[in-house]
Design a protein around this motif. Structure first.
Motif, PDB file in Angstrom:
ATOM      1  N   MET A 126     -87.690  50.306  31.391  1.00 38.58           N
ATOM      2  CA  MET A 126     -86.409  50.159  32.070  1.00 38.58           C
ATOM      3  C   MET A 126     -86.500  50.680  33.506  1.00 38.58           C
ATOM      4  N   ASP A 137     -84.834  41.872  35.341  1.00 36.94           N
ATOM      5  CA  ASP A 137     -85.006  42.314  33.945  1.00 36.94           C
ATOM      6  C   ASP A 137     -84.317  43.647  33.662  1.00 36.94           C
ATOM      7  N   LYS A 138     -83.702  44.243  34.670  1.00 35.52           N
ATOM      8  CA  LYS A 138     -83.164  45.594  34.551  1.00 35.52           C
ATOM      9  C   LYS A 138     -82.130  45.710  33.434  1.00 35.52           C
ATOM     10  N   ASP A 139     -81.164  44.796  33.379  1.00 32.87           N
ATOM     11  CA  ASP A 139     -80.091  44.879  32.381  1.00 32.87           C
ATOM     12  C   ASP A 139     -80.638  44.742  30.969  1.00 32.87           C
ATOM     13  N   ALA A 140     -81.559  43.798  30.770  1.00 27.28           N
ATOM     14  CA  ALA A 140     -82.130  43.595  29.435  1.00 27.28           C
ATOM     15  C   ALA A 140     -82.935  44.817  29.005  1.00 27.28           C
ATOM     16  N   ARG A 141     -83.708  45.390  29.924  1.00 30.76           N
ATOM     17  CA  ARG A 141     -84.494  46.579  29.604  1.00 30.76           C
ATOM     18  C   ARG A 141     -83.592  47.765  29.286  1.00 30.76           C
ATOM     19  N   LYS A 142     -82.491  47.888  30.016  1.00 29.82           N
ATOM     20  CA  LYS A 142     -81.564  48.986  29.779  1.00 29.82           C
ATOM     21  C   LYS A 142     -80.916  48.862  28.402  1.00 29.82           C
ATOM     22  N   ALA A 143     -80.504  47.643  28.044  1.00 30.51           N
ATOM     23  CA  ALA A 143     -79.876  47.426  26.738  1.00 30.51           C
ATOM     24  C   ALA A 143     -80.845  47.746  25.603  1.00 30.51           C
ATOM     25  N   GLU A 144     -82.107  47.353  25.768  1.00 32.95           N
ATOM     26  CA  GLU A 144     -83.108  47.625  24.738  1.00 32.95           C
ATOM     27  C   GLU A 144     -83.373  49.126  24.627  1.00 32.95           C
ATOM     28  N   TYR A 145     -83.435  49.809  25.760  1.00 34.76           N
ATOM     29  CA  TYR A 145     -83.639  51.263  25.742  1.00 34.76           C
ATOM     30  C   TYR A 145     -82.484  51.963  25.037  1.00 34.76           C
ATOM     31  N   ARG A 148     -80.435  50.760  22.830  1.00 36.29           N
ATOM     32  CA  ARG A 148     -80.453  50.445  21.398  1.00 36.29           C
ATOM     33  C   ARG A 148     -81.453  51.332  20.664  1.00 36.29           C
TER      34      ARG A 148
END
Length: 211
Positions: free
Chosen positions: A183, A190-198, A200
């Motif tokens: 992230m 890719d920032k938003d997707a990486r943040k959401a995965e982190y 979770r």
């Protein structure tokens, strides 16, 4: 050989020279990237807190005499040695995870996690229990006995083992740390997707019996 290639080769020799004198001991090279993107290589010394950390492990090497000292000062290249393969791993922990709002008695173990091994003996963590298939290159021989007759590969499946107990908690901590790295150093798109995965993965660890 160009001047840059010679400098890179000499720098790589200087980095790996001390390893040639060790026997039956693996050596780890740490590739560290700071917030500004500056890359440094360190022998057996982990990266500083807050830096992205990748490692390459060199197995036992045969004993060899130390190279003769030369009065030549060589500036190491800013990037990694050519053909070096690094694996992103858990780096120094710099943040404290939040306190779960779920009472300890009501918490459950974290979701299943599997440690998978690739044919080249590298490992990774996965939440899926289905091993990946990989195409392992095979050497080909031409009609004249030489190489270069085409491309061929052998399909191999990774082997995955379910983690339990303390090993499962440790693996989840590593997985959350790696998600934090991805992230932090993600491209803007890719920032938003990486943040959401982190977030979770962090919630799965914080609200589990591991905490």
């Amino acid at each position: 050989m160009t001047r840059l290639a010679r400098s890179t080769l000499i720098a790589l020799v200087l980095v790996l020279a001390p390893f040639a004198q060790r026997q039956a001991h693996a050596t780890t090279i740490y590739k560290c990237t700071d917030a500004k993107g500056t890359v440094t290589l360190q022998n057996d010394t982990p990266c500083k807190p807050g830096e992205k950390q990748e490692v390459r492990t060199i197995g036992a090497l045969p004993t060899a005499p130390a190279p003769a000292e030369r009065a030549v000062e060589v500036k190491a290249p800013s990037g990694p040695p050519p053909n070096a393969h690094f694996e992103l791993v858990r780096g120094p922990v710099t943040e404290s995870l939040p306190v779960s709002q779920i009472p300890l008695a009501d918490r459950k173990p974290p979701p299943p996690l599997f440690e998978c091994k690739v044919w080249d003996l590298t490992t990774y963590l996965s939440e899926a229990d289905t091993p990946q298939e990989r195409c392992v290159p095979l050497a080909t021989v031409g009609l004249n006995g030489g190489g270069g007759a085409g491309e061929a590969c052998e399909i191999r499946r990774d082997t995955c083992t379910a983690l339990t107990g303390e090993a499962l908690c440790t693996a989840w901590q590593r997985r959350v740390d790696e998600a934090n790295f991805r992230m932090t150093y993600a491209a803007p798109a890719d920032k938003d997707a990486r943040k959401a995965e982190y977030e979770r993965q962090r919630a799965a660890l914080v609200d589990s019996t591991c905490r």
